[in-house]
Each structure stands twice: as structure tokens, then as C-alpha cells.
Design a protein around this motif. Structure first.
Motif, PDB file in Angstrom:
ATOM      1  N   TRP A  40       0.870  -1.180   0.000  1.00  0.00           N
ATOM      2  CA  TRP A  40       0.000   0.000   0.000  1.00  0.00           C
ATOM      3  C   TRP A  40       0.907   1.230   0.000  1.00  0.00           C
ATOM      4  CZ3 TRP A  40      -4.445  -2.395  -0.772  1.00  0.00           C
ATOM      5  CH2 TRP A  40      -4.542  -3.723  -0.328  1.00  0.00           C
ATOM      6  N   ASN A  41       1.236   1.687  -1.173  1.00  0.00           N
ATOM      7  CA  ASN A  41       2.274   2.684  -1.381  1.00  0.00           C
ATOM      8  C   ASN A  41       1.939   4.003  -0.684  1.00  0.00           C
ATOM      9  OD1 ASN A  41       4.787   3.188  -2.734  1.00  0.00           O
ATOM     10  ND2 ASN A  41       3.713   4.559  -4.125  1.00  0.00           N
ATOM     11  N   GLY A  42       2.709   4.335   0.356  1.00  0.00           N
ATOM     12  CA  GLY A  42       2.511   5.592   1.062  1.00  0.00           C
ATOM     13  C   GLY A  42       1.684   5.485   2.330  1.00  0.00           C
ATOM     14  N   ILE A  43       1.001   4.351   2.549  1.00  0.00           N
ATOM     15  CA  ILE A  43       0.246   4.174   3.783  1.00  0.00           C
ATOM     16  C   ILE A  43       1.239   3.823   4.893  1.00  0.00           C
ATOM     17  CG2 ILE A  43      -1.637   2.967   4.903  1.00  0.00           C
ATOM     18  CD1 ILE A  43      -2.359   4.695   2.412  1.00  0.00           C
ATOM     19  N   LYS A  44       1.213   4.570   5.975  1.00  0.00           N
ATOM     20  CA  LYS A  44       2.291   4.495   6.961  1.00  0.00           C
ATOM     21  C   LYS A  44       2.227   3.287   7.882  1.00  0.00           C
ATOM     22  CE  LYS A  44       3.194   9.454   6.946  1.00  0.00           C
ATOM     23  NZ  LYS A  44       3.293  10.700   7.750  1.00  0.00           N
ATOM     24  N   PHE A  71      -5.450  -2.741   8.479  1.00  0.00           N
ATOM     25  CA  PHE A  71      -4.666  -1.579   8.885  1.00  0.00           C
ATOM     26  C   PHE A  71      -5.562  -0.351   8.931  1.00  0.00           C
ATOM     27  CE2 PHE A  71      -4.230  -2.205   4.309  1.00  0.00           C
ATOM     28  CZ  PHE A  71      -4.504  -0.953   3.782  1.00  0.00           C
ATOM     29  N   GLN A  72      -5.008   0.738   9.428  1.00  0.00           N
ATOM     30  CA  GLN A  72      -5.753   1.985   9.587  1.00  0.00           C
ATOM     31  C   GLN A  72      -5.051   3.109   8.839  1.00  0.00           C
ATOM     32  OE1 GLN A  72      -5.814   3.765  13.530  1.00  0.00           O
ATOM     33  NE2 GLN A  72      -7.925   4.442  13.288  1.00  0.00           N
ATOM     34  N   THR A  73      -5.826   3.975   8.234  1.00  0.00           N
ATOM     35  CA  THR A  73      -5.260   5.159   7.575  1.00  0.00           C
ATOM     36  C   THR A  73      -5.092   6.256   8.613  1.00  0.00           C
ATOM     37  OG1 THR A  73      -7.498   5.868   6.936  1.00  0.00           O
ATOM     38  CG2 THR A  73      -6.231   4.572   5.328  1.00  0.00           C
ATOM     39  N   LYS A  74      -4.265   5.967   9.594  1.00  0.00           N
ATOM     40  CA  LYS A  74      -4.116   6.820  10.768  1.00  0.00           C
ATOM     41  C   LYS A  74      -3.502   8.172  10.399  1.00  0.00           C
ATOM     42  CE  LYS A  74      -3.862   7.807  15.196  1.00  0.00           C
ATOM     43  NZ  LYS A  74      -5.085   8.142  15.955  1.00  0.00           N
ATOM     44  N   ASP A  75      -4.249   9.242  10.666  1.00  0.00           N
ATOM     45  CA  ASP A  75      -3.761  10.615  10.481  1.00  0.00           C
ATOM     46  C   ASP A  75      -3.186  10.846   9.088  1.00  0.00           C
ATOM     47  OD1 ASP A  75      -4.524  11.312  13.036  1.00  0.00           O
ATOM     48  OD2 ASP A  75      -2.586  10.856  13.922  1.00  0.00           O
ATOM     49  N   GLN A  76      -3.841  10.327   8.059  1.00  0.00           N
ATOM     50  CA  GLN A  76      -3.381  10.532   6.691  1.00  0.00           C
ATOM     51  C   GLN A  76      -4.520  11.007   5.803  1.00  0.00           C
ATOM     52  OE1 GLN A  76      -0.886   6.580   6.235  1.00  0.00           O
ATOM     53  NE2 GLN A  76      -0.150   8.085   4.745  1.00  0.00           N
ATOM     54  N   ILE A  77      -4.152  11.815   4.829  1.00  0.00           N
ATOM     55  CA  ILE A  77      -5.017  12.164   3.709  1.00  0.00           C
ATOM     56  C   ILE A  77      -4.187  11.975   2.447  1.00  0.00           C
ATOM     57  CG2 ILE A  77      -6.341  13.883   5.010  1.00  0.00           C
ATOM     58  CD1 ILE A  77      -4.612  15.995   3.353  1.00  0.00           C
ATOM     59  N   GLY A  78      -4.801  12.095   1.294  1.00  0.00           N
ATOM     60  CA  GLY A  78      -3.993  12.197   0.097  1.00  0.00           C
ATOM     61  C   GLY A  78      -4.226  11.136  -0.956  1.00  0.00           C
ATOM     62  N   SER A  79      -3.368  11.197  -1.980  1.00  0.00           N
ATOM     63  CA  SER A  79      -3.463  10.360  -3.166  1.00  0.00           C
ATOM     64  C   SER A  79      -2.361   9.310  -3.136  1.00  0.00           C
ATOM     65  CB  SER A  79      -3.319  11.228  -4.429  1.00  0.00           C
ATOM     66  OG  SER A  79      -4.208  12.330  -4.394  1.00  0.00           O
ATOM     67  N   TYR A  80      -2.740   8.047  -3.241  1.00  0.00           N
ATOM     68  CA  TYR A  80      -1.798   6.941  -3.187  1.00  0.00           C
ATOM     69  C   TYR A  80      -2.249   5.859  -4.172  1.00  0.00           C
ATOM     70  CZ  TYR A  80      -1.045   9.336   1.280  1.00  0.00           C
ATOM     71  OH  TYR A  80      -0.818  10.278   2.248  1.00  0.00           O
ATOM     72  N   TRP A 391      13.577   6.829  -5.095  1.00  0.00           N
ATOM     73  CA  TRP A 391      13.763   6.156  -3.810  1.00  0.00           C
ATOM     74  C   TRP A 391      12.490   6.279  -2.995  1.00  0.00           C
ATOM     75  CZ3 TRP A 391      17.550   3.203  -1.557  1.00  0.00           C
ATOM     76  CH2 TRP A 391      18.757   3.080  -2.252  1.00  0.00           C
ATOM     77  N   HIS A 392      12.077   5.149  -2.419  1.00  0.00           N
ATOM     78  CA  HIS A 392      10.834   5.106  -1.636  1.00  0.00           C
ATOM     79  C   HIS A 392      11.118   4.545  -0.250  1.00  0.00           C
ATOM     80  CE1 HIS A 392       6.674   4.329  -0.474  1.00  0.00           C
ATOM     81  NE2 HIS A 392       7.046   3.094  -0.169  1.00  0.00           N
ATOM     82  N   LEU A 393      10.524   5.168   0.778  1.00  0.00           N
ATOM     83  CA  LEU A 393      10.642   4.689   2.156  1.00  0.00           C
ATOM     84  C   LEU A 393       9.269   4.265   2.651  1.00  0.00           C
ATOM     85  CD1 LEU A 393      12.170   4.214   4.795  1.00  0.00           C
ATOM     86  CD2 LEU A 393      11.840   6.636   5.341  1.00  0.00           C
ATOM     87  N   ASP A 394       9.131   3.002   3.022  1.00  0.00           N
ATOM     88  CA  ASP A 394       7.878   2.506   3.586  1.00  0.00           C
ATOM     89  C   ASP A 394       7.706   3.023   5.009  1.00  0.00           C
ATOM     90  OD1 ASP A 394       7.371   1.081   1.316  1.00  0.00           O
ATOM     91  OD2 ASP A 394       8.081  -0.831   2.087  1.00  0.00           O
ATOM     92  N   GLY A 395       6.457   3.172   5.427  1.00  0.00           N
ATOM     93  CA  GLY A 395       6.148   3.448   6.819  1.00  0.00           C
ATOM     94  C   GLY A 395       6.399   4.864   7.288  1.00  0.00           C
ATOM     95  N   ASN A 396       6.937   5.714   6.442  1.00  0.00           N
ATOM     96  CA  ASN A 396       7.300   7.065   6.860  1.00  0.00           C
ATOM     97  C   ASN A 396       7.193   8.016   5.671  1.00  0.00           C
ATOM     98  OD1 ASN A 396       8.951   6.654   9.713  1.00  0.00           O
ATOM     99  ND2 ASN A 396       9.229   4.926   8.320  1.00  0.00           N
TER     100      ASN A 396
END
Length: 611
Positions: A40-44, A71-80, A391-396
Motif C-alpha cells: 500500500w504505497n505511502g500508507i504508513k 490496517f488503519q489510515t491513521k492521520d493521513q489524507i492524500g493520493s496513493y 527512492w521510496h521509504l515505507d512506513g514514513n
């Protein structure tokens, strides 16, 4: 005959639309003939790193079996968007949009659009993922894509409709594996409003570059004559340039698109870098929460560690491989998270990759970087190749603070954007150039830091990847909170001072639990336990006046763990408004603990964990 990976019979897969803090449950049934995972690209994935959907933190879903993501979309908005993370499955499809809307009580800094569209643009290879894997295994690079697709459709097949005078939001993602794209709309300007969950300064663009793995949101107002217009996506930095089109159709239009396609950039690297610098954070707007995005002053925080990651290409074992700091990543047969949880030896070695590029020849290995929870880290991506990387960082998410040509040097820091750099999860690194990010490692777990795009493939396949393991400074990873000590405490209401003495009788000099050697730590521990038992757990009283009185009575003044009056260190962590840097310094003086004192590890973790 062409083949692809469908989700619920659809290509692309169905879009997931949700709201901030929604709980998401997705049951994935693998009907392929090989293991499969969706990420889930970008979901923390706050506190659910094992739902990230990548090898290392997830076991692959075996053929004819299923796995349910929760999982939960905790404190996130946006396009993924979501996509397959195993092998080269993403080249054959399996992806779809993932959009998180804001809660109704949270305002957005732009006009509410009439309608939203999810636009997934990516390269397409007729050969399929298995044939592409064989090409890489033979030591060759991937060929040029056969074309580009917009929402899985070829030229002029995808249609987006709207009414004249209305404003529409386009959530655009590059779902390709190897190609940067430029996106533009004939006769229309686009206003950038969001990038991967962060509201941006609302700059106007005639065209915009989107690199593999990246997502953004654009507002388009239909102000022209009623007819059809071209939506254009073209490749960047390729020879030849590949182009595809979709249709923007005004309501009532009977006139097909006319005239030449709008001109876009081709190989202009400096143009793309300059445009990337214009994407900046809207400091006064809120995101998922009502507080302004600019309230986190990322440029004023002291960097605890600098990691420089340089890439290289080599033939290893007859196969074309990429390496980071001379280590070409290999997924072990035992998932990393399982090996870490059960202390299985021989699977990986912590810090097996250096903080700076090495001169040694590339080798195979499982590169894991050990980090400390809440560390503030500067990461330099040094691209030594002739192709753009993502470069992509998961979880953050991280703050993009600088781009530059040639080799990075410490003196480049004076050119950083330390005010309104954009936070995102995927960043471009241009050929023979560098990109720098600042990241606050506040999401405990194991996270992949990998190249979403390079000259030879996609996520993780050519092994251009490392794993970040975020640990607590004084915590044995994965262990539980110290609950057992509460069972030893009296269950009647007492003041913190009385409870402190009771606790000390249990674990201190008279308790006989073997902690005599660590008196300061014990006193810190029991002060906290006493406070929580009386103040948080039992809650017999909770006024600020009483809190202050108790602190004075216990003489909790000295912020030094060498002083017996060290309870203030604990209270500072949970109760005070001290800066996090100050809190960290308080705990830096705690000596290393022996394994047999695991309980103290647990207790201090419980103390310092940010809630």
C-alpha cells in the motif's frame, strides 16, 4: 496474446476510497501460479508494519491461498496507490488507486472540486513479468517499454468528462516500473494542491513530471470552448520519446480533439530538477489534523545521524545486479521480521551496510540498518548512474531538502530548503546527481528503503534496497510493556510519595530482585510507576496544583540520572513540554543493561514510548 494481472477482474484494480482514520480490511486471494504480495504505497502502517505487504515484513501469499490485510489510515489524507511488490508483477498490472479523503470537520485550502478522478499512468511491456525477469537474469537491461497506458487503456481510450465552468481534481500516480512521465492537458493549466498526503503551495503548471511511485493531486477548471481536449502523458529521459493520450470531454461535446499535442519536455534533466524545487509545503494549511502543516519546524531539529547511500551496477553470479554501498540486497528465505522476533541467528546482521559508500566490490547480502526510534536522520541519495531513480521509504514520509548535481559534499547543506520542503514518501534522484531528505523515524518497525525505479527494473528486483530497523534506545525490540510489576503493587489509593516507597521496597535494596547495581535506574523506574499508579491508573486526583505539589514534595528537580532525585527525568518524558531533544539527552546517560535485566528494558520502553 497479451496477459496481465487483474484484481477482481479489473485492470487496473478497483480504487479504494476511504477517509482519515478508517479501518481497512482487504482479503487478497492469490490465484496466480506463484507467490504474491500487495503493498500500500505511502500508507504508513502505524503499529502494523507486518501489513506493509513487502518481503521481509510479510510472508508472500502462496498460490491458491489468501491473506487478509488489516490496517488503519491513521492521520493521513492524500493520493496513493497499491501494487504488487513481489518479483516484477507490477509490470503486468495488479495495481489500483488508494485515495484518503479528509474528515468533514477538517477544512481544505482550496475550492471543493465538483468531482474527483483517479488517473494511473505507467509504462507497459508486452513481454510480461516472467519474460522481463528472464531478461534481467541473463545479465541484460530492461528494454524500452512498448508504450504508456492511462488507466490501463491505450491511446484515446480513457475518457474524463466534466462541465464547463466546473473544477475537477485529478489524482495522478505513476504506476510504472521504469519510466518517468510528463503529464499535461491540452489548452488547460493545472494547479498542484497535494503531493502524497501534504498540501502544497498552489503553483500553476502547464506540465508536470511524475516519477515512478509518485502521486499528486491537480485541480483543473474547464474554461475553454465545449469540445474534446487531449490529456497527454509522455516519457522523460528516453530515446525515443513515447506518448499516449486520453480525452478530456466537456459535457455536450460532439467535437473530437483537434490540433497538435501540447509540447512537453524530453530529456531536460535540469528543467525537471528546477521544477521539483518548486513543489513546496503549504505551511498554513492543515492536512489530516487541524494544526498547520508548518507547525513542525523540520529545519530547526538537530540531525542525529547522516547516511549516504551510493548506488553501483555490477555482474554478480552472471546476473545484472545493483548495489547500495557495495551490498546487493537479497531477500532471505526467513522473513526479516520473523527472524528478529524469534531471534533466529544467521538471517541478517544489524548494520551490515555502512553509513557511507564503500570502495569494495559489490557483494550479495541482506542489508539492514539499525536505527533508534525518534532519531532525526539525514539521508543522502547519491546517483552514480545515467538513469533517474526513485527512492521510496515505507512506513514514513520525509522532507525533501535538496537536489544538486555531481557529488554531494557537507558544504551543500547551506543550499538546503529548511523551511517549506515537501514531505513525501518517494523522491527522484537525477543522473549523476544527489538528493537529500530529512526523516524523523517515529514509526517503530522494520521498513524497506528501496529504489522504485532504475535502469534495470522495479522495486527490489535488482536488489537496490536496504531495510531500516527502528528500535528503542533502551528497549529489547518487540518486547512487551512492564505489566507484571503492577501485580506486586498495593491496589489501594496512595499518593505517589507513598507508592514510591512501596515500589522501592519491592525492587530496591530490600526487594532482593537483583537490581542493586542499578540504583539510579531503579529509582527512575519506580518514580514513574508510582506516578502512574496514583495519577494515571487509579486517578484519585488529577489537578495541576496537586501535580506541582507532589513534584516539589518529592524534590524532583535534577534532570540527571546520576542524582537520586531522578524522577524528574521520567516525568519530563510523559508530562512536561520539554523539547524532544532535551528528553533524549536525559536518557542518553543510562548505561547499557545486561540481558538478565530485561524487565528494566521493558519499563524504560514503556516510559519513553511516545503516545
Amino acid at each position: 496474446m497479451l496477459s496481465g494481472i487483474l484484481i477482481n477482474g479489473q485492470f487496473p484494480g478497483p480504487t479504494i476510497d476511504c477517509v482519515t482514520n478508517d479501518n481497512i480490511i482487504v482479503n487478497v486471494i492469490n490465484k496466480l501460479d506463484e507467490p504474491f504480495l500487495i503493498t500500500w504505497n505511502g500508507i504508513k502502517q502505524r503499529k502494523t508494519s507486518w501489513q506493509d505487504g513487502v518481503l521481509g515484513t510479510n510472508c508472500p501469499i502462496q498460490p491458491r491461498t489468501n491473506w487478509t490485510y488489516k490496517f488503519q489510515t491513521k492521520d493521513q489524507i492524500g493520493s496513493y496507490f497499491y501494487f504488487p511488490s513481489t518479483k516484477l508483477h507490477r509490470a503486468s498490472g495488479g495495481f489500483g488507486g488508494f485515495n484518503i479523503a479528509h474528515r468533514s470537520v477538517i477544512a481544505v485550502p482550496y475550492i471543493i472540486p465538483t468531482q474527483e478522478y483517479t488517473v494511473l499512468v505507467g509504462d507497459w511491456f508486452k513481454a510480461g513479468h516472467k519474460a522481463l525477469a528472464k531478461i534481467l537474469d541473463s545479465g541484460k537491461s530492461l528494454p524500452l517499454p512498448d508504450g504508456l497506458l492511462i488507466n490501463g487503456r491505450s491511446k484515446n481510450k480513457a475518457v474524463f468528462s466534466g462541465q464547463k465552468g466546473k473544477t475537477y481534481k485529478l489524482r495522478v500516480s505513476n504506476v510504472g516500473i521504469a519510466t518517468s512521465i510528463n503529464f499535461r492537458i491540452q489548452g488547460h493549466k493545472m494547479v498542484l494542491v497535494e503531493v502524497e498526503g501534504a498540501h502544497t503551495l498552489q503553483e500553476v503548471y502547464e506540465s508536470i513530471d511524475i516519477h515512478p511511485g509518485q502521486s499528486l493531486a491537480l485541480l483543473v477548471t474547464l474554461r475553454n470552448n465545449v469540445r474534446d481536449y487531449y490529456i497527454v502523458a509522455s516519457t522523460r529521459f528516453t530515446k525515443p520519446i513515447l506518448t499516449t493520450t486520453a480525452i478530456l470531454r466537456y459535457a455536450g461535446s460532439s467535437t473530437p480533439p483537434q490540433g497538435p499535442l501540447p509540447i512537453g519536455p524530453t530529456y531536460h534533466i535540469h528543467w525537471s530538477m528546477k521544477q521539483a524545487r518548486t513543489i513546496r509545503l503549504n505551511l498554513t494549511a492543515n492536512a489530516a489534523r487541524p494544526n498547520p502543516q508548518g507547525s513542525f519546524h523540520y529545519g530547526t531539529i538537530k540531525v542525529a545521524r547522516t547516511i549516504v547511500l551510493g548506488n553501483s551496477q555490477a555482474q554478480i553470479g552472471g546476473k545484472l545486479r545493483y548495489a547500495v554501498n557495495s551490498v546487493s540486497y537479497v531477500d532471505p528465505s526467513t522473513p526479516l521480521k520473523m527472524a528478529d522476533w524469534y531471534n533466529i541467528p544467521g538471517v541478517f546482521t544489524l548494520n551490515s551496510i555502512k553509513n557511507t559508500p564503500a570502495t569494495a566490490p559489490p557483494r550479495l547480502g541482506t542489508s539492514v540498518i539499525g536505527t533508534t526510534l525518534h532519531d532525526y536522520v539525514e539521508i543522502v541519495f547519491q546517483n552514480n548512474e545515467s538513469k533517474v531513480q526513485s527512492w521510496h521509504l515505507d512506513g514514513n514520509s520525509f522532507y525533501v531538502v535538496g537536489y544538486g548535481p555531481r557529488q554531494w559534499e557537507p558544504k551543500m547543506r547551506r543550499r538546503y530548503n529548511l523551511v517549506d520542503g515537501i514531505p513525501r514518501h518517494t523522491v527522484s534522484v537525477y543522473p549523476k546527481c544527489w538528493t537529500v531528505i530529512y526523516v524523523s523515524l517515529d514509526n517503530k518497525g522494520m521498513w524497506n528503503l528501496s529504489v522504485a525505479k532504475n535502469d534495470n527494473g522495479s522495486v527490489r528486483y535488482p536488489a537496490m534496497s536496504v531495510v531500516l530497523l527502528m528500535q528503542h534506545t533502551l528497549w529489547v525490540y518487540k518486547t512487551q510493556k512492564l505489566d507484571w510489576l503492577f501485580l506486586l503493587l498495593p491496589r489501594k489509593r496512595m499518593t505517589p510519595c507513598v507508592l514510591f516507597r512501596k515500589c522501592w521496597d519491592i525492587v530496591g535494596d530490600k526487594g532482593g530482585l537483583g537490581f542493586k547495581k542499578y540504583k539510579d535506574i531503579n529509582r527512575t523506574l519506580v518514580a514513574k510507576l508510582a506516578w502512574d499508579m496514583a495519577y494515571n491508573v487509579e486517578k484519585p486526583w488529577a489537578s495541576a496544583f496537586q501535580e506541582k505539589a507532589v513534584m516539589e514534595r518529592m524534590r524532583l528537580k535534577a534532570p540527571s540520572l546520576k542524582d537520586e532525585r531522578c524522577g524528574v527525568a521520567i516525568l519530563a518524558i510523559d508530562k512536561s513540554s520539554l523539547a524532544w531533544e532535551t528528553k533524549v539527552k536525559i536518557f542518553e546517560g543510562i548505561p547499557a543493561l545486561e540481558v538478565k535485566l530485561k524487565a528494566i528494558h521493558l519499563a524504560i520502553f514503556w516510559v519513553v514510548e511516545m503516545k
